[in-house]
Design an enzyme around this catalytic site. Structure first.
Site, PDB file in Angstrom:
ATOM      1  N   CYS A 111       8.882  -4.946 -13.692  1.00 11.34           N
ATOM      2  CA  CYS A 111       8.344  -3.586 -13.778  1.00 11.34           C
ATOM      3  C   CYS A 111       7.723  -3.090 -12.477  1.00 11.34           C
ATOM      4  O   CYS A 111       8.426  -2.658 -11.568  1.00 11.34           O
ATOM      5  CB  CYS A 111       7.344  -3.496 -14.924  1.00 11.34           C
ATOM      6  SG  CYS A 111       6.934  -1.791 -15.401  1.00 11.34           S
ATOM      7  N   SER A 148      -2.076  28.501 -36.642  1.00 12.22           N
ATOM      8  CA  SER A 148      -2.896  29.674 -36.321  1.00 12.22           C
ATOM      9  C   SER A 148      -2.093  30.933 -36.048  1.00 12.22           C
ATOM     10  O   SER A 148      -2.659  32.025 -36.019  1.00 12.22           O
ATOM     11  CB  SER A 148      -3.756  29.364 -35.093  1.00 12.22           C
ATOM     12  OG  SER A 148      -2.938  29.234 -33.939  1.00 12.22           O
ATOM     13  N   GLU A 193       9.389  -5.743 -21.070  1.00  9.74           N
ATOM     14  CA  GLU A 193       8.210  -6.496 -20.673  1.00  9.74           C
ATOM     15  C   GLU A 193       7.352  -6.859 -21.890  1.00  9.74           C
ATOM     16  O   GLU A 193       7.141  -6.041 -22.781  1.00  9.74           O
ATOM     17  CB  GLU A 193       7.390  -5.651 -19.686  1.00  9.74           C
ATOM     18  CG  GLU A 193       6.252  -6.377 -19.017  1.00  9.74           C
ATOM     19  CD  GLU A 193       5.615  -5.553 -17.900  1.00  9.74           C
ATOM     20  OE1 GLU A 193       4.788  -6.107 -17.162  1.00  9.74           O
ATOM     21  OE2 GLU A 193       5.959  -4.361 -17.767  1.00  9.74           O
ATOM     22  N   LYS A 202       4.347 -12.654 -13.326  1.00  7.19           N
ATOM     23  CA  LYS A 202       4.353 -11.398 -12.580  1.00  7.19           C
ATOM     24  C   LYS A 202       3.442 -11.518 -11.368  1.00  7.19           C
ATOM     25  O   LYS A 202       2.343 -12.081 -11.454  1.00  7.19           O
ATOM     26  CB  LYS A 202       3.884 -10.261 -13.489  1.00  7.19           C
ATOM     27  CG  LYS A 202       4.129  -8.861 -12.942  1.00  7.19           C
ATOM     28  CD  LYS A 202       3.840  -7.819 -14.016  1.00  7.19           C
ATOM     29  CE  LYS A 202       4.179  -6.406 -13.557  1.00  7.19           C
ATOM     30  NZ  LYS A 202       3.936  -5.401 -14.618  1.00  7.19           N
TER      31      LYS A 202
END
Length: 714
Positions: A174, A360, A44, A113
């Site tokens: 999509c 750490s 896309e 779209k």
């Protein structure tokens, strides 16, 4: 009817990188032709990159997209192949997210779209307008730069399909696959046999299964060929698009690409016989619905996608009759691969010289370091496979000269050149955490430094005393809660300052030019709860674990201990999570879960209910009464819910400055775009909490009853 070769791609596009994006599109078309494909589908918005965000509102983005398309059309790329290419198009002063179908230097169709993604991480309605006129079209007048190449003045714009000599192609974009009434249903009933889906779908842990099932379902009842292309990589944002291009036939996956890869251009091809689609559709009920279906306008394309029935087929594309098993990664593998690929894209595209991580000795910074080591392993593997782009990027990142022949062959050696770790100890740090940090650095090969910063902490403490005449003390020394918290925050914030100084100067110390990116290591649960100091080591340039839960990180470390051959990780799994910001004694050792008043497992539950299930305080309470009622009384559950929401609300402001983190979890509290909430709350929620208390007081306590029954049974 002969076989036809179809192809879907995963491209590592980068927002606003028009030159690089065009080169990758052209490379994918070249590979498609080499494989004999007659249909090529890309991801896309592949020309500008999916993640342009507000740049989509700029006229330049549309202009440059047309310029790129004109360059593609003026080349020989589109000869003898149908290409489905994504870009924004302004039609009658309205910006649409479009697919441009091209063939033989001509534009066949611009398909906008129709259903836009507009939740979670997606804000497509901010930039684009959906095409509302289903199965309708009109003329679009091409810009002059494209007219000069194609000789066309206008082309169809709208909801149409493309009819070739031998079959019919329809476009689905999509989000349209995820909608209840997806376009492929009506297109398939109107005779469309090949569906293309160009996607910009991001990675989340355990998400791929849903995508695969939707693709299979699209053609299981309907019949057809489904070509799914997806963006792959980091295109400049918190998201990692996880590729996995697929081809499905009649409800089963027949080809699948990689989900995580350092390869910028990956193609997936498959040879199918379109007669298989027609045989699958030869059912009476389907035919009755198809005969009554609404009609799509067909754009005719002068190309046959298939050859002769008995044409030779390259071995690479030979159809397989064996069942295909879809490849799924475990969540532990997803953590090892997704954030690692994202970090590599970020490192090479930011043109910095490596990473710096305050190590750490706890499991969070440990997981971050292991992910960087996993990244180094992927780079070495790609270099071993001859990936020229990865080799060139690796040479530049490590500071090799332009004429260097350096090729990364060992992950520890590469890690030593780009990964810098530092244990920043104070008088509150234990020998155990210092030792774990040193041993992990040795195991992965990072350039490690070790320091004590008590003198810096003392300097600030003394400054405060000189100015105010008061000297703050820790709680164990008789200090108040305010003093205790302030002294902890001094240490945490100074670590951030020291981290950025070391990140800027360590390359200079090592005789190199440039700087390092600082890595954060706060997990999603601690961010949700606000269990971090604002502007401490959670403040960094990027954070690969900021969207991952503590529970998943522990599983990942346990997996990496064996799979990445790091036995030192056992000691991290056995250690109690602690901030080590308070003095410890024989009777007191600071522990994270004690400080928070809840476990990490409980935090994950709260997080999912709050975000994924869209529950407020009262709804969470009612759900947990059923889930936790066997072990906790209603009043105990009520107190846990109220504590979570109180701490969440009063710490929400910290999310506004949260380090950009890899998005991996559906309940991420990221305030940038994904989880939009106020940061000033009525933190005691008087109305909601009163209702919880009233209901909790009226409910029976099942925990004691069930515990008594369990005791009798035993």
């Amino acid at each position: 009817m002969g076989h036809l070769i179809t192809l879907a791609t995963s491209l590592n596009q980068w927002a606003m990188d028009f030159q690089g994006n065009m080169d990758r599109i052209l490379e994918s078309i070249v590979i498609a032709k080499e494989r004999g494909a007659t249909v090529r589908v890309g991801p896309e918005l592949e020309i500008p990159g999916y993640g342009c965000l507000d740049h989509f509102l700029e006229g330049d983005t549309v202009l440059h997209s047309w310029e790129v398309l004109a360059n593609i059309l003026s080349s020989d790329a589109t000869l003898d192949i149908v290409c489905d290419i994504g870009m924004p198009v302004m039609h009658k002063n309205v910006i649409y997210n479009c697919r441009v179908i091209v063939h033989d230097r001509k534009v066949l169709l611009i398909r906008p779209k129709m259903w836009l993604a507009n939740d979670g991480n997606y804000r497509e309605l901010r930039y684009f307008t959906p095409w509302p006129r289903h199965r309708e079209w009109e003329d679009h007048y091409l810009p002059r730069i494209v007219q000069a190449v194609t000789g066309q003045v206008k082309v169809p714009f709208g909801d149409c399909v493309v009819s070739t000599v031998d079959t019919c192609i329809g476009v689905e974009l999509c989000e349209e696959l995820f909608t209840p009434a997806s376009p492929h249903i009506l297109m398939g009933l109107d005779g469309v046999e090949i569906f293309t889906n160009s996607s910009g779908s991001h990675h989340e842990l355990r998400k791929l299964n849903r995508r695969v099932e939707l693709i299979k379902e699209a053609t299981l009842k309907l019949g057809g060929v489904y070509l799914y292309a997806n963006q792959q990589g980091c295109d400049g944002d918190r998201l990692y698009y996880d590729g996995c291009a697929m081809i499905a036939l009649n409800g089963r996956i027949i080809a699948q690409g990689s989900q995580f890869s350092l390869t910028d251009v990956e193609v997936v091809s498959a040879t199918i016989d379109i007669e298989d689609v027609r045989a699958h559709r030869a059912k009476s009920s389907r035919s009755m619905q198809a005969a009554a279906a609404a009609r799509y306008h067909r754009i005719e394309a002068p190309i046959a996608l298939s050859g002769g029935k008995f044409d030779a087929i390259a071995e690479l594309n030979r159809p397989s009759t064996a069942p295909y098993d879809v490849r799924y990664h475990t969540p532990e593998e997803e953590i090892a691969l997704g954030p690692a690929c994202w970090l590599w894209d970020y490192l090479r595209r930011s043109r910095t010289q490596g990473y710096f991580l305050p190590l750490s000795g706890g499991i969070d910074s440990c997981a971050t370091a292991v992910i960087v080591y996993s990244m180094c392993r992927l780079v070495v593997e790609a270099a071993r496979n001859g990936n020229k782009e990865v080799i060139a990027d690796a040479r530049r990142v490590v500071g090799e000269p332009a004429d260097s022949e350096y090729v990364p062959t060992d992950a520890r050696e590469l890690c030593g050149r780009i990964m810098h770790t530092c244990f920043m100890g104070t008088e509150n740090s234990s020998a155990e955490t210092r030792g774990r940090a040193r041993e992990l650095a040795e195991a992965i090969g990072s350039y490690h430094t070790d320091l004590n910063m008590d003198s810096v902490v003392t300097a600030l403490r003394t400054l405060f005393q000189v100015v105010t005449g008061a000297r703050p003390r820790f709680r164990v020394h008789g200090g108040s809660a305010a003093e205790n918290l302030a002294l902890q925050n001094i240490q945490a914030r100074l670590r951030m300052v020291v981290a950025y100084m070391f990140a800027q100067l360590l390359p200079w110390v090592r005789g190199r030019v440039g700087g390092l990116l600082v890595l954060g290591s706060a997990n999603v649960d601690e961010s949700l709860r606000g269990y971090l100091t604002k502007y401490d080591c959670s403040s960094a340039d990027v954070n690969p674990i900021g969207g991952i839960s503590k529970t998943d990180l522990k599983r990942f470390i346990r997996w990496a201990q064996d799979k990445l051959q790091l036995p030192v990780l056992e000691s991290f799994l056995d250690a109690v999570p602690t901030a080590e910001l308070e003095p410890f004694s024989d009777t007191y050792v600071q522990a994270d879960e004690v400080d928070m008043g809840m476990t990490y497992e409980e935090l994950s539950v709260f997080g999912r209910l709050r975000k994924v299930e869209k529950c407020g305080p009262y709804s969470i309470f009612t759900k947990l009464v059923h889930e936790w009622g066997a072990r906790l009384s209603p009043m105990q559950i009520a107190e846990k819910v109220k504590l979570f929401y109180f701490e969440y609300a009063r710490n929400r402001h910290k999310m506004t400055t949260l380090t950009p983190a890899y998005h991996a979890e559906a309940y991420s509290p990221d305030d940038n775009r994904f989880d939009l909430r106020p940061f000033l709350y009525p933190s005691r929620f008087p109305w909601q909490f009163r209702k919880i208390d009233d209901v909790a007081a009226a409910l029976p306590d099942r925990s004691t009853v069930e515990q008594e029954q369990k005791t009798k049974t035993e």
